[in-house]
Design an enzyme around this catalytic site. Structure first.
Site, mmCIF file in Angstrom:
data_model
loop_
_atom_site.group_PDB
_atom_site.id
_atom_site.type_symbol
_atom_site.label_atom_id
_atom_site.label_comp_id
_atom_site.label_asym_id
_atom_site.label_seq_id
_atom_site.Cartn_x
_atom_site.Cartn_y
_atom_site.Cartn_z
ATOM 1 N N GLU A 40 -40.877 19.060 59.956
ATOM 2 C CA GLU A 40 -41.420 17.697 60.046
ATOM 3 C C GLU A 40 -41.249 16.938 58.733
ATOM 4 O O GLU A 40 -40.956 15.750 58.719
ATOM 5 C CB GLU A 40 -42.911 17.736 60.441
ATOM 6 N N TYR A 123 -49.203 10.942 61.257
ATOM 7 C CA TYR A 123 -48.134 11.380 62.151
ATOM 8 C C TYR A 123 -47.829 12.876 61.942
ATOM 9 O O TYR A 123 -47.783 13.672 62.888
ATOM 10 C CB TYR A 123 -46.850 10.547 61.950
ATOM 11 N N ASP A 141 -44.597 7.996 65.807
ATOM 12 C CA ASP A 141 -43.627 7.692 64.751
ATOM 13 C C ASP A 141 -42.763 6.536 65.262
ATOM 14 O O ASP A 141 -43.053 5.961 66.318
ATOM 15 C CB ASP A 141 -42.787 8.935 64.396
#
Ligand code: SF4
Length: 369
Positions: A40, A123, A141
């Site tokens: 991520e 997020y 996002d």
């Protein structure tokens, strides 16, 4: 807002499509929080294809939180070198140290603990916790925001105050709570592969029947363009010293970042990594300004007659800055001894953490003139 059987069908369509058509990505083979976290962070501001080799190399070197926490920062940055946005790597390691110290080396599953870690925003926390721990958090996002904006035909700047919160509420409402990790990945996958910024492929879309933008002929119009911050032009001059063994001199990473640095602040532009002696200049005065800078910061009392050879200019962009770098090569019998600087082989700077800007300058110095 979808409810009842329509919402159930929407969820079913999207999850079936995801099960069948999702891309095979290395971080989709695992639910391990460390690996999900790493992916991520790498995927922020970076394309999937560019992130994959970095992800694999990084895991080979740092297979778990402990090895990452214990590594020298320079080594972490070296493996990140070329991926850009180096604060991500610095924060990743700071967070790894905190996870080892406070959470027994395991990425925390509590949202407040996750959000307290450097580099983890709403997020990223939602993505990691839903994928690794099946926590019921909907991600929002850029990809997901675009999908939802089109589904609901939301007009205006999606990042504007109020609109983003509305999109988050819609994302929370749509979330399929039995498999939040798959759900979030499916929404992101739809935005990344079909519901793309330009020319969305509505004919292939598994949820086209629910899409207001499509019904209203607005799929190509939403989201509306954001007003961009004006670009600032910056000119830098860089000095590539080369000795007879092909070694060059790089200056050490500046220790700390200035809180409010000027747009042409050199340490910021080289991402606080090893770099060639570089100075911000006015166009047309590069050689003179670089000579003065080099005399003062590299050669001290030793007055040198410098024969600077101009190299091909280099272009680079950092957020709103458009940078022109004018590199000069200077052959020397012996590199100067400068505190904090080190000699490295110009042909191979892979042993040291450098930014893309520095890499481009090195390439210009190696190119046939
Ligand atoms: Fe996006 Fe088109 Fe699907 Fe609507 S129908 S969600 S615009 S791909």
């Amino acid at each position: 807002m979808l409810t009842g059987p329509a919402l159930a069908r929407f969820r079913k369509n999207l999850l079936s499509w995801f099960a069948q058509f999702q891309r095979e990505l290395p971080w989709r083979q695992t639910r391990h929080p460390y690996r999900i976290w790493l992916s991520e962070i790498m995927l922020q501001q970076t394309r999937v294809a560019a992130a994959i080799p970095y992800y694999e190399r990084f895991l080979e070197k740092f297979p778990n939180v402990e090895t990452l926490a214990a590594a020298p920062e320079a080594e972490v940055l070296r493996l990140w070198s070329g991926l850009g946005y180096y604060s991500r790597a610095r924060n990743l390691q700071k967070a790894a140290k905190l996870i080892v110290a406070k959470h027994n080396g395991i990425f925390p599953s509590d949202p407040a603990d996750a959000l307290a870690l450097p580099g983890i925003g709403a997020y990223t926390a939602a993505a990691i916790l839903s994928i690794a721990y099946q926590k019921k958090h909907a991600v929002l996002d850029g990809n997901v925001a675009r999908v939802i904006a089109r589904l609901d035909a939301v007009r205006g700047d999606l990042r504007a105050n109020g609109i983003w919160q509305t999109l988050q509420k819609s994302a929370d409402h749509l979330l399929q709570e039995r498999s939040p990790g798959d759900w979030n990945q499916a929404m992101m996958e739809l935005g990344a592969t079909l519901c793309t910024p330009r020319s969305p492929q509505c004919l292939l879309c598994p949820v086209a029947e629910f899409c207001e933008a499509r019904k209203q002929g607005l799929a190509d119009v939403i989201p509306e363009k954001r007003s961009k911050r004006g670009t600032i032009e910056i000119t830098l001059a860089s000095l590539v010293l080369v000795d007879p063994r092909g070694k060059t001199l790089l200056l050490a990473p500046p220790k700390s970042a200035k809180k409010s640095a000027a747009p042409d602040d050199v340490p910021t532009l080289v991402s606080r990594m090893w770099h060639f002696p570089t100075v911000s200049v006015q166009p047309g005065q590069a050689a003179a300004a670089l000579t003065k800078f080099a005399q003062a910061s590299l050669f001290g009392a030793r007055k040198l007659q410098m024969e600077l050879h101009p190299l091909k200019k280099v272009r680079h962009a950092v957020t709103y800055r458009s940078i022109t770098i004018l590199p000069f090569r200077l052959e020397m019998k012996e590199l100067p001894k400068v505190s904090g600087a080190k000699a490295f082989p110009l042909v191979d700077l892979s042993s040291v953490a450098i930014s893309n800007l520095t890499r481009k300058v090195a390439r210009a110095a190696l190119a046939p003139q």
